[in-house]
Design an enzyme around this catalytic site. Structure first.
Site, PDB file in Angstrom:
ATOM      1  N   SER A 141       5.968   3.256 -41.852  1.00  0.00           N
ATOM      2  CA  SER A 141       6.049   2.422 -40.652  1.00  0.00           C
ATOM      3  C   SER A 141       7.136   1.355 -40.711  1.00  0.00           C
ATOM      4  O   SER A 141       7.542   0.839 -39.670  1.00  0.00           O
ATOM      5  CB  SER A 141       4.701   1.742 -40.405  1.00  0.00           C
ATOM      6  OG  SER A 141       4.319   0.958 -41.516  1.00  0.00           O
ATOM      7  N   ASP A 173       2.041  -8.326 -37.188  1.00  0.00           N
ATOM      8  CA  ASP A 173       0.600  -8.079 -37.300  1.00  0.00           C
ATOM      9  C   ASP A 173       0.184  -8.278 -38.759  1.00  0.00           C
ATOM     10  O   ASP A 173       0.881  -8.947 -39.518  1.00  0.00           O
ATOM     11  CB  ASP A 173       0.231  -6.696 -36.750  1.00  0.00           C
ATOM     12  CG  ASP A 173       0.979  -5.562 -37.457  1.00  0.00           C
ATOM     13  OD1 ASP A 173       1.445  -5.753 -38.595  1.00  0.00           O
ATOM     14  OD2 ASP A 173       1.081  -4.462 -36.882  1.00  0.00           O
ATOM     15  N   HIS A 233       2.964  -5.704 -40.796  1.00  0.00           N
ATOM     16  CA  HIS A 233       4.372  -5.474 -40.475  1.00  0.00           C
ATOM     17  C   HIS A 233       5.119  -6.741 -40.057  1.00  0.00           C
ATOM     18  O   HIS A 233       4.576  -7.549 -39.297  1.00  0.00           O
ATOM     19  CB  HIS A 233       4.489  -4.454 -39.340  1.00  0.00           C
ATOM     20  CG  HIS A 233       3.762  -3.184 -39.613  1.00  0.00           C
ATOM     21  ND1 HIS A 233       2.484  -2.934 -39.137  1.00  0.00           N
ATOM     22  CD2 HIS A 233       4.121  -2.086 -40.330  1.00  0.00           C
ATOM     23  CE1 HIS A 233       2.089  -1.739 -39.538  1.00  0.00           C
ATOM     24  NE2 HIS A 233       3.051  -1.203 -40.278  1.00  0.00           N
TER      25      HIS A 233
END
Length: 346
Positions: free
Chosen positions: A42, A319, A322
């Site tokens: 990610s 978040d 990340h």
């Protein structure tokens, strides 16, 4: 008059040949333009993970850039976007969109899927070995030529999903060091696989300070990093350094393997936030309204179950896991002061 035309043509012929040769060379350069191929998770996924599999496709992800959710795990750009910028490229197209946007193939391709690792994790998506296999298939179908690969860069992200999976599946604390060694060994195998496909410049991220992620610092109200986790990351990064040194010795200058030090880059920003225009270095910008929800969650009747800070552009973390676009920009600015990034342009 005819003799004058003949003389003029004769005099202009060398100039015409030079111009044609120049245009041909320019076309050759365009065909061999540097490309970026991205593998990992990610931290570099620009839209491969499918809708319904992750909150990255839900509001408020993507609100800073491009203005709506497109699968990036951030309010805006992620790390691969900044590496592409450094190389003077547009961000490479996600593998998932390769047939829909063929005009972007010239910039390379992004094979990264959020949530994945070098081994299988909880994510129902291709692990890194499979991602490299997808790349190999495209090469076999001659989508990219040998010269494309020689002049290109591969970016490999290993952000710690293997360790999250190991810890959650009854992995013991005593077993962590040997598991870290296996993750690093598999990473080295993957780097070598990419090199064997023809890419001559391969860059891999060191793991960031996992103990400083908001999900690790909630118990201290986002004030104190988890030193136990960070010590394990230091072990990973030390082993990775040894493995990459061996790879560079093995290839004897035919290829270059480079490590980007995310650990110290993250810590530099977290410890000196004002230098990077960051005001909230450890507190996440977007969180669930309670522990059962997370950023992007909605309840019954589409009721919003998250809250977003007033200024994402001054928050380091978007978040619980990340960085925000501002966070990645800060890390990128720190990395530009190191020699590792500069090797990508040579």
């Amino acid at each position: 008059m005819d003799s004058q035309k003949l003389l003029f043509s004769f005099l202009c012929l060398p100039l015409l040949l030079i111009l044609l040769k120049g245009l041909e060379a320019e076309g050759h350069l365009q065909r061999e333009h540097k490309k970026l191929f991205v593998f990992g998770d990610s931290y570099v996924d620009s839209g491969n993970i499918r809708k319904g599999f992750a909150n990255s496709w839900k509001v408020p992800y993507g609100t800073t850039f491009p203005g709506k959710p497109v699968g990036r795990f951030s309010d805006g750009r992620v790390f691969s976007d900044y590496i592409a910028r450094y190389l003077g490229l547009k961000s490479p197209i996600p593998y998932r969109l390769r047939k829909l946007m063929p005009q972007h193939l010239k910039y390379g391709m992004n094979f990264a899927f959020g949530g994945t690792g070098v081994f299988d994790t909880f994510a129902k998506a291709p692990n890194m070995t499979t991602q490299i296999h997808l790349f190999q298939q495209l090469i076999q179908h001659k989508l990219y030529s040998p010269s494309d690969l020689t002049n290109s860069v591969a970016l490999v992200s290993v952000a710690g999903n293997d360790y999250t999976h190991f810890a959650a599946t009854n992995g013991s604390a005593q077993g962590f060091p040997s598991f870290i060694a296996s993750v690093v060994n598999q990473t080295a195998t993957n780097l070598l696989s990419i090199q064997k496909l023809g890419v001559k410049k391969i860059v891999v991220d060191g793991v960031q300070p996992l103990g400083c992620l908001p999900q690790s610092t909630t118990t201290s109200f986002f004030q104190q990093c988890n030193s136990t986790l960070n010590n394990l990351v230091v072990l990973h990064n030390n082993l990775l350094h040894q493995a990459v040194t061996k790879l560079n010795d093995k290839t004897k200058g035919q290829s270059t393997f480079i490590i980007l030090d995310l650990f110290n880059s993250f810590m530099s920003v977290l410890d000196n936030p004002s230098t990077y225009n960051i005001k909230d270095p450890r507190k996440p910008c977007c969180v669930g309204v309670s522990s059962e929800y997370k950023c992007g969650s909605v309840g019954e009747n589409n009721v919003q179950k998250y809250k977003v800070c007033d200024k994402p552009n001054t928050s380091f973390y978007w978040d619980l896991v990340h960085p925000s676009q501002a966070g990645w920009n800060a890390v990128y600015n720190k990395l530009q002061t190191t020699g590792a990034l500069q090797q990508l342009r040579n």
